[in-house]
Enzyme design. Sequence first.
Site, PDB file in Angstrom:
ATOM      1  N   LYS A  13      -2.999  -6.126   4.303  1.00 18.67           N
ATOM      2  CA  LYS A  13      -2.032  -6.094   5.419  1.00 18.67           C
ATOM      3  C   LYS A  13      -2.752  -6.260   6.762  1.00 18.67           C
ATOM      4  CE  LYS A  13      -0.589  -1.913   4.285  1.00 18.67           C
ATOM      5  NZ  LYS A  13      -1.386  -1.595   3.073  1.00 18.67           N
ATOM      6  N   ARG A  87       7.173   3.190   5.553  1.00 24.29           N
ATOM      7  CA  ARG A  87       6.612   3.575   4.259  1.00 24.29           C
ATOM      8  C   ARG A  87       7.561   4.467   3.470  1.00 24.29           C
ATOM      9  NH1 ARG A  87       0.853   2.926   5.834  1.00 24.29           N
ATOM     10  NH2 ARG A  87      -0.403   3.338   4.005  1.00 24.29           N
ATOM     11  N   ARG A 126     -14.876  -1.968   1.830  1.00 23.58           N
ATOM     12  CA  ARG A 126     -14.400  -2.273   3.182  1.00 23.58           C
ATOM     13  C   ARG A 126     -15.172  -1.545   4.282  1.00 23.58           C
ATOM     14  NH1 ARG A 126      -8.347  -1.141   4.589  1.00 23.58           N
ATOM     15  NH2 ARG A 126      -8.901   0.821   3.614  1.00 23.58           N
ATOM     16  N   ARG A 160     -13.936   4.152   6.380  1.00 22.36           N
ATOM     17  CA  ARG A 160     -12.873   5.156   6.539  1.00 22.36           C
ATOM     18  C   ARG A 160     -13.068   6.348   5.611  1.00 22.36           C
ATOM     19  NH1 ARG A 160      -7.383   1.686   6.523  1.00 22.36           N
ATOM     20  NH2 ARG A 160      -6.778   3.417   5.183  1.00 22.36           N
ATOM     21  N   ARG A 171      -3.273   7.780  -2.578  1.00 21.23           N
ATOM     22  CA  ARG A 171      -2.608   6.767  -1.735  1.00 21.23           C
ATOM     23  C   ARG A 171      -1.742   5.850  -2.586  1.00 21.23           C
ATOM     24  NH1 ARG A 171      -7.876   4.654   1.108  1.00 21.23           N
ATOM     25  NH2 ARG A 171      -6.597   2.989   2.006  1.00 21.23           N
TER      26      ARG A 171
END
Length: 213
Positions: A13, A87, A126, A160, A171
């Site tokens: 996203k 969400r 990431r 993160r 998640r």
Amino acid sequence: MNIILLGPPGAGKGTQARRLVEERGMVQLSTGDMLREARTSGTEMGQKVAAVMDAGQLVTDEIVIGLIEEKIREGNAAGYIFDGFPRTLGQADALNELLSRNGAQLEAVIEMRVDDSALVARISGRFTCGSCGEVYHDDTKPTKVAGVCDACGSTDLKRRADDNEESLKTRLMEYYKKTSPLIGYYYARGDLRSVNGLQDVEKVASDIAAALA
Ligand code: AP5
Ligand code: MG
């Protein structure tokens, strides 16, 4: 044009939202980025949500709706990319209400379809630039010079706190329980367009462009 990018953690996203900003001058509204910013700037709300985010759970509708409301009030001509919002069905209803109150509407909801098995690799590799927000990956998109952001030259590259296997499990569970019902909701409204998020970044971008044409 106002659009939503909908998909599980690691679907891409943020990566695609940044491209749309560059190519179309749209404004990215990522509730995840806003919440992380609130944490680093040490606001009371930021401190309150830190543990919830690190564990991979959703923060309350009230908080994220408040963040979006503030931004939408500022207005913008090229349109918004909602990244990671809404969400929950409650957030989706609130967004409808906020847009119509501001004389705006939703153009399309882009569902980014990916397999869970690809997500662990995407999330665990990431890192992002703390200065300009550029998104990287150890294997698929490393920086040209180790430790230096290609886009802005900053050396403030970050990982993160919720990008670990344990938080990712939560998640994903939160996504399936609370967010995936939005796929049916937007399909029923005639707004849903699905793209295959497992393709390379360029191909995903061109499929999104085709879905918006
Ligand atoms: P948020 O920041 O929104 O995180 P998320 O939904 O878990 O999504 P990610 O940012 O992890 O993934 P992404 O889809 O943006 O993927 P990216 O482009 O980075 O939310 C974080 C937390 O904040 C939530 O858990 C919750 O606590 C809270 N929160 C936020 N919004 C909320 C809301 N509305 N309500 C309640 N709580 C909220 O890509 C991932 C990696 O893959 C990168 O390394 C990238 O380089 C790579 N990659 C991307 N595309 C490709 C591709 N096509 N091929 C190969 N690699 C790719
Ligand atoms: Mg993101």
